[in-house]
Write an enzyme that holds these catalytic residues in place. Structure first.
Site, PDB file in Angstrom:
ATOM      1  CE  LYS A 117      90.978  62.276  21.556  1.00  0.00           C
ATOM      2  NZ  LYS A 117      91.877  63.208  20.839  1.00  0.00           N
ATOM      3  CE  LYS A 169      88.513  63.527  16.502  1.00  0.00           C
ATOM      4  NZ  LYS A 169      88.840  64.457  17.607  1.00  0.00           N
ATOM      5  CD  GLU A 220      90.972  60.708  17.372  1.00  0.00           C
ATOM      6  OE1 GLU A 220      91.702  61.407  16.644  1.00  0.00           O
ATOM      7  OE2 GLU A 220      90.640  61.046  18.525  1.00  0.00           O
TER       8      GLU A 220
END
Length: 341
Positions: free
Chosen positions: A137, A220, A178
């Site tokens: 991430k 995300k 993200e």
């Protein structure tokens, strides 16, 4: 690059009824959470807290598809000597890792940031793969204020996200991308929609230019919500409808799924918004959750650092995971929310 493996992992991360636990708080961030419940921020307490979550059943095996870990946690062992990664794998969940180095001031753009961490990332990815991570991430932060965001900040952050994603895939690790448009401030829901659309369109152009295989990624994003200080609030229906509209305008069908961040929403708000989107349906991706605080606030409070409260903490985590798992297939209701964990 093993495209088949990347695709298999990406689809497993967003499978119906399950979502991702974001347990990747840095040492300084988790200190804030522990301070709120009167728990000392020691390595032992951080281990004990995360261990009880990773041992929570049926949440881990039935509702959690993947767990995002912090560098410390992916190297830790439980009290009995079992590696944390093995606890996660034993539950049938996929270990992941946060790899960005945080948001730092962006030169020439007052009030804006750039996420750092690309230096040395290929070597770190190789190590994380050996430690068991199969996804990663990277969070890019976009604020909304007068004159903000600028094109400079949007371009720089989305380019960094795309470079990170390409490095991930070269090392057979699925990138969660993200791009978080913050809900701080007093902006309207319309302004949030405009900025998020701009950010997402820029992101997918950058991913294309970096030759990232979309089938091996997970998005995300933030939901489309007004700023916390905005006088005009938005209904659950409006948030769901506007969020779906923005994503349909921006996200290619090749992307396996959307795992929303909660972004400062309350537990129940994050669940209700996700549920309404899945009730509406009609979009080409599975929409699920990748929540941190919206999954952890209740178990943290129930646990409060006390051994005798571990079972209460597990019960609270099981309940929140179940509620969000149901929301990921449009089967949650306020009535279920009120039931005991």
């Amino acid at each position: 690059m093993n495209i088949d493996q990347l695709t298999e992992v990406a689809y497993a991360m967003v499978q119906p009824g399950k979502g991702i636990l974001a347990a990747d708080e840095s040492t300084s961030t988790i200190k804030k959470r522990f301070d709120a419940i009167g728990v000392e921020n020691t390595e032992e307490n951080r281990r004990d807290y995360r261990e009880f979550m990773f041992r929570s059943e049926p949440a881990m095996s039935e509702r959690i598809s993947g767990v995002i870990l912090f560098d410390e946690t992916i190297r830790q062992k439980a009290v009995d000597g079992t590696p944390m990664v093995e606890l996660i794998k034993k539950a049938g969940s996929i270990p992941g890792i946060k790899v960005d180095a945080g948001a730092k001031p962006l030169p020439g753009c007052p009030g804006e940031t750039i996420t750092e961490g690309l230096d040395g990332l290929p070597a770190r990815m190789k190590e994380y793969y050996e430690l068991g991570a199969r996804f990663a991430k990277w969070r890019a932060v976009i604020d909304i204020a007068d004159g903000v965001p600028t094109w400079t900040a949007v371009k720089a952050n989305m380019h960094a996200l795309a470079r990170y994603a390409a490095i991930c895939q070269e090392n057979d690790i699925v990138p969660i991308v993200e791009p978080e448009v913050l809900m701080d401030g007093d902006h309207t829901i319309q302004r949030c929609a405009e900025v998020t659309e701009w950010v997402l369109k820029t992101l997918y152009q950058e991913l294309y230019e970096m030759r990232v295989v979309l089938e091996g990624t997970v998005l995300k994003p933030n939901m489309i919500v007004p700023g916390k200080k905005c006088r005009k609030k938005a209904s659950v229906d409006e948030v769901a409808e506007r969020t779906i509209q923005v994503l349909e305008r921006c996200v290619p069908v090749a992307v396996p799924g959307i795992a929303y961040l909660s972004g400062g929403q309350s537990d129940e708000e994050a669940t209700a918004h996700l549920n309404k989107m899945n009730e509406i349906g009609g979009f080409p991706w599975h929409m699920t959750f990748s929540y941190g605080r919206a999954l952890q606030a209740a178990p943290q409070k129930a646990w409060s650092g006390k051994t005798e409260n571990v079972e209460a903490g597990k019960a609270a985590f099981n309940h929140r995971a179940r509620m969000n798992g149901l929301a990921s297939v449009g089967e949650w209701s306020p009535k279920l929310e009120k039931q005991a964990a």
